[in-house]
Write a protein that holds these residues in place. Structure first.
Motif, PDB file in Angstrom:
ATOM      1  N   ASP A  60      48.790 -21.728 -29.620  1.00 45.18           N
ATOM      2  CA  ASP A  60      47.976 -22.837 -29.110  1.00 45.18           C
ATOM      3  C   ASP A  60      46.918 -23.279 -30.112  1.00 45.18           C
ATOM      4  O   ASP A  60      46.219 -24.271 -29.895  1.00 45.18           O
ATOM      5  N   LYS A  61      46.844 -22.575 -31.226  1.00 47.37           N
ATOM      6  CA  LYS A  61      45.859 -22.954 -32.241  1.00 47.37           C
ATOM      7  C   LYS A  61      46.335 -22.441 -33.594  1.00 47.37           C
ATOM      8  O   LYS A  61      46.891 -21.345 -33.698  1.00 47.37           O
ATOM      9  N   ARG A  62      46.113 -23.270 -34.598  1.00 51.34           N
ATOM     10  CA  ARG A  62      46.429 -22.838 -35.958  1.00 51.34           C
ATOM     11  C   ARG A  62      45.430 -23.468 -36.895  1.00 51.34           C
ATOM     12  O   ARG A  62      45.098 -24.653 -36.752  1.00 51.34           O
ATOM     13  N   GLN A  63      44.949 -22.685 -37.841  1.00 53.46           N
ATOM     14  CA  GLN A  63      43.915 -23.186 -38.755  1.00 53.46           C
ATOM     15  C   GLN A  63      44.423 -23.218 -40.176  1.00 53.46           C
ATOM     16  O   GLN A  63      45.170 -22.355 -40.619  1.00 53.46           O
ATOM     17  N   GLY A  64      43.985 -24.268 -40.879  1.00 54.39           N
ATOM     18  CA  GLY A  64      44.244 -24.355 -42.301  1.00 54.39           C
ATOM     19  C   GLY A  64      42.912 -24.529 -43.010  1.00 54.39           C
ATOM     20  O   GLY A  64      41.858 -24.188 -42.468  1.00 54.39           O
ATOM     21  N   GLN A  65      42.988 -25.089 -44.186  1.00 57.03           N
ATOM     22  CA  GLN A  65      41.743 -25.320 -44.913  1.00 57.03           C
ATOM     23  C   GLN A  65      41.062 -26.570 -44.358  1.00 57.03           C
ATOM     24  O   GLN A  65      41.565 -27.672 -44.490  1.00 57.03           O
ATOM     25  N   ARG A  66      39.977 -26.423 -43.675  1.00 49.92           N
ATOM     26  CA  ARG A  66      39.191 -27.492 -43.032  1.00 49.92           C
ATOM     27  C   ARG A  66      39.922 -28.192 -41.899  1.00 49.92           C
ATOM     28  O   ARG A  66      39.406 -29.139 -41.318  1.00 49.92           O
ATOM     29  N   VAL A  67      41.126 -27.816 -41.598  1.00 48.43           N
ATOM     30  CA  VAL A  67      41.860 -28.432 -40.491  1.00 48.43           C
ATOM     31  C   VAL A  67      42.273 -27.391 -39.466  1.00 48.43           C
ATOM     32  O   VAL A  67      42.570 -26.248 -39.809  1.00 48.43           O
ATOM     33  N   THR A  68      42.273 -27.837 -38.206  1.00 49.43           N
ATOM     34  CA  THR A  68      42.711 -26.995 -37.105  1.00 49.43           C
ATOM     35  C   THR A  68      43.581 -27.848 -36.194  1.00 49.43           C
ATOM     36  O   THR A  68      43.220 -28.987 -35.888  1.00 49.43           O
ATOM     37  N   VAL A  69      44.700 -27.314 -35.778  1.00 51.77           N
ATOM     38  CA  VAL A  69      45.533 -28.004 -34.807  1.00 51.77           C
ATOM     39  C   VAL A  69      45.495 -27.198 -33.507  1.00 51.77           C
ATOM     40  O   VAL A  69      45.604 -25.975 -33.522  1.00 51.77           O
ATOM     41  N   LEU A  70      45.287 -27.921 -32.412  1.00 52.37           N
ATOM     42  CA  LEU A  70      45.277 -27.322 -31.088  1.00 52.37           C
ATOM     43  C   LEU A  70      46.428 -27.891 -30.286  1.00 52.37           C
ATOM     44  O   LEU A  70      46.672 -29.103 -30.315  1.00 52.37           O
ATOM     45  N   LEU A  71      47.124 -27.029 -29.583  1.00 55.06           N
ATOM     46  CA  LEU A  71      48.261 -27.445 -28.780  1.00 55.06           C
ATOM     47  C   LEU A  71      48.044 -27.040 -27.330  1.00 55.06           C
ATOM     48  O   LEU A  71      47.798 -25.872 -27.048  1.00 55.06           O
ATOM     49  N   ASN A  72      48.137 -28.006 -26.435  1.00 57.28           N
ATOM     50  CA  ASN A  72      48.036 -27.734 -25.006  1.00 57.28           C
ATOM     51  C   ASN A  72      49.359 -28.143 -24.373  1.00 57.28           C
ATOM     52  O   ASN A  72      49.598 -29.327 -24.105  1.00 57.28           O
ATOM     53  N   LYS A  73      50.215 -27.170 -24.146  1.00 54.49           N
ATOM     54  CA  LYS A  73      51.558 -27.470 -23.640  1.00 54.49           C
ATOM     55  C   LYS A  73      51.521 -27.896 -22.187  1.00 54.49           C
ATOM     56  O   LYS A  73      52.417 -28.605 -21.721  1.00 54.49           O
TER      57      LYS A  73
ATOM     58  N   GLN B 205      41.820 -31.385 -35.826  1.00 53.30           N
ATOM     59  CA  GLN B 205      40.397 -31.378 -36.093  1.00 53.30           C
ATOM     60  C   GLN B 205      40.192 -31.222 -37.591  1.00 53.30           C
ATOM     61  O   GLN B 205      40.762 -30.323 -38.200  1.00 53.30           O
ATOM     62  N   ILE B 206      39.381 -32.098 -38.160  1.00 52.72           N
ATOM     63  CA  ILE B 206      39.041 -32.020 -39.575  1.00 52.72           C
ATOM     64  C   ILE B 206      37.556 -31.730 -39.674  1.00 52.72           C
ATOM     65  O   ILE B 206      36.730 -32.500 -39.155  1.00 52.72           O
ATOM     66  N   ALA B 207      37.219 -30.644 -40.301  1.00 53.34           N
ATOM     67  CA  ALA B 207      35.815 -30.240 -40.411  1.00 53.34           C
ATOM     68  C   ALA B 207      35.174 -30.855 -41.652  1.00 53.34           C
ATOM     69  O   ALA B 207      35.817 -31.020 -42.692  1.00 53.34           O
ATOM     70  N   ALA B 208      33.902 -31.222 -41.511  1.00 53.26           N
ATOM     71  CA  ALA B 208      33.106 -31.699 -42.650  1.00 53.26           C
ATOM     72  C   ALA B 208      33.864 -32.746 -43.449  1.00 53.26           C
ATOM     73  O   ALA B 208      34.191 -32.552 -44.627  1.00 53.26           O
ATOM     74  N   THR B 209      34.138 -33.857 -42.798  1.00 50.71           N
ATOM     75  CA  THR B 209      34.990 -34.874 -43.414  1.00 50.71           C
ATOM     76  C   THR B 209      34.419 -35.372 -44.739  1.00 50.71           C
ATOM     77  O   THR B 209      33.203 -35.473 -44.924  1.00 50.71           O
ATOM     78  N   GLN B 210      35.348 -35.679 -45.631  1.00 47.06           N
ATOM     79  CA  GLN B 210      35.013 -36.162 -46.966  1.00 47.06           C
ATOM     80  C   GLN B 210      35.671 -37.518 -47.182  1.00 47.06           C
ATOM     81  O   GLN B 210      36.618 -37.871 -46.465  1.00 47.06           O
ATOM     82  N   PRO B 211      35.205 -38.292 -48.148  1.00 53.01           N
ATOM     83  CA  PRO B 211      35.823 -39.607 -48.401  1.00 53.01           C
ATOM     84  C   PRO B 211      37.331 -39.522 -48.609  1.00 53.01           C
ATOM     85  O   PRO B 211      38.066 -40.419 -48.195  1.00 53.01           O
ATOM     86  N   GLY B 212      37.793 -38.445 -49.208  1.00 54.26           N
ATOM     87  CA  GLY B 212      39.228 -38.284 -49.450  1.00 54.26           C
ATOM     88  C   GLY B 212      40.039 -38.062 -48.194  1.00 54.26           C
ATOM     89  O   GLY B 212      41.276 -38.091 -48.245  1.00 54.26           O
ATOM     90  N   ASP B 213      39.371 -37.876 -47.068  1.00 50.33           N
ATOM     91  CA  ASP B 213      40.087 -37.718 -45.799  1.00 50.33           C
ATOM     92  C   ASP B 213      40.473 -39.060 -45.193  1.00 50.33           C
ATOM     93  O   ASP B 213      41.230 -39.113 -44.221  1.00 50.33           O
ATOM     94  N   SER B 214      39.956 -40.134 -45.741  1.00 50.18           N
ATOM     95  CA  SER B 214      40.311 -41.465 -45.247  1.00 50.18           C
ATOM     96  C   SER B 214      41.798 -41.703 -45.444  1.00 50.18           C
ATOM     97  O   SER B 214      42.306 -41.643 -46.567  1.00 50.18           O
TER      98      SER B 214
END
Lengths: 113, 112
Positions: free
Chosen positions: B55-68, B76-85
């Motif tokens: 139901d959850k998996r984390q990467g570098q600055r990203v997290t995916v949540l799954l609600n079946k 979810q993207i943490a501490a967004t940066q211009p390159g995330d656009s």
């Protein structure tokens, strides 16, 4: 470097003039697929291939052909292009489908006049 | 058939803030989900995936949540940066299926 390579990247052509967009992957992937991307419609699958000599229609196959004579290549053929096939096309590949992400090429922008 | 939809076509956040992009899917048999990022002039780029046994998996600055239960996933993207656009797509499939179904994408804009 692992990659999916499409050619050409851009093409402007006229109605009825046959064209082929090539796609090649160097990851020994079994699954390959073609998509078109249009504003408001997202990515729609045209054709896919589960392995060599195995191809199948996706959601929008009309006006397109594909072939899979060898594992690395999956060309998209427009026998008689029409203006409604003006779009951005992507080729993708993956080792499997249900448990592996697809890797995409950088796209081919086709304009059919 | 399967459909995948994103809740918002556009999202603007301030640089440094966290962002959340949502996605809903219709097929309860879907068991594999992927998030892609597409920058201008490029093809979709794999960010992170998750299988239905998680139901959850984390990467570098990203997290995916799954609600079946409600057939919903989020990125979810943490501490967004211009390159995330970029435009972010979710996609869903299931073991044995022969296609990946994509949502229409959310355009994320990072404001300075």
């Amino acid at each position: 470097e692992a990659q999916v390579t499409q050619n050409p990247r851009y093409l402007i052509t006229v109605t009825g003039k046959k064209l082929t967009v090539t796609c090649s992957q160097n990851m020994n992937h079994e699954y390959m697929s073609w998509y078109r991307q249009d504003p408001g419609l997202g990515l729609r699958q045209i054709y896919y291939s589960m392995n060599v000599e195995v191809t199948d229609k996706g959601d929008v196959p009309e006006g397109y052909k594909v072939s899979r004579k060898e594992k690395r290549n999956f060309p998209l053929i427009l026998e008689s292009p029409s203006p409604n096939q003006t779009s951005l096309y992507f080729c993708a590949s993956s080792q499997g489908l249900g448990n592996q992400p697809q890797h995409f090429g950088d796209g081919t922008r086709l304009s059919i006049l | 058939g399967e459909s995948v939809g994103l809740h918002l076509p556009t999202l603007s956040v301030q640089e440094g803030d966290n962002s959340i992009i949502n996605c809903a899917y219709s097929n309860s048999a879907s068991d594999y989900f992927i998030w892609y990022k597409q920058e201008s002039g490029k093809g979709p780029q794999f960010i992170i995936d998750i299988r239905s046994n998680m139901d959850k998996r984390q990467g570098q600055r990203v997290t995916v949540l799954l609600n079946k239960t409600v057939k919903h996933l989020s990125l979810q993207i943490a501490a967004t940066q211009p390159g995330d656009s970029a435009v972010y797509f979710c996609a869903a499939t299931n073991t044995g299926a022969q296609k990946l179904v994509f949502g229409q994408g959310t355009r994320l804009t990072i404001n300075p």
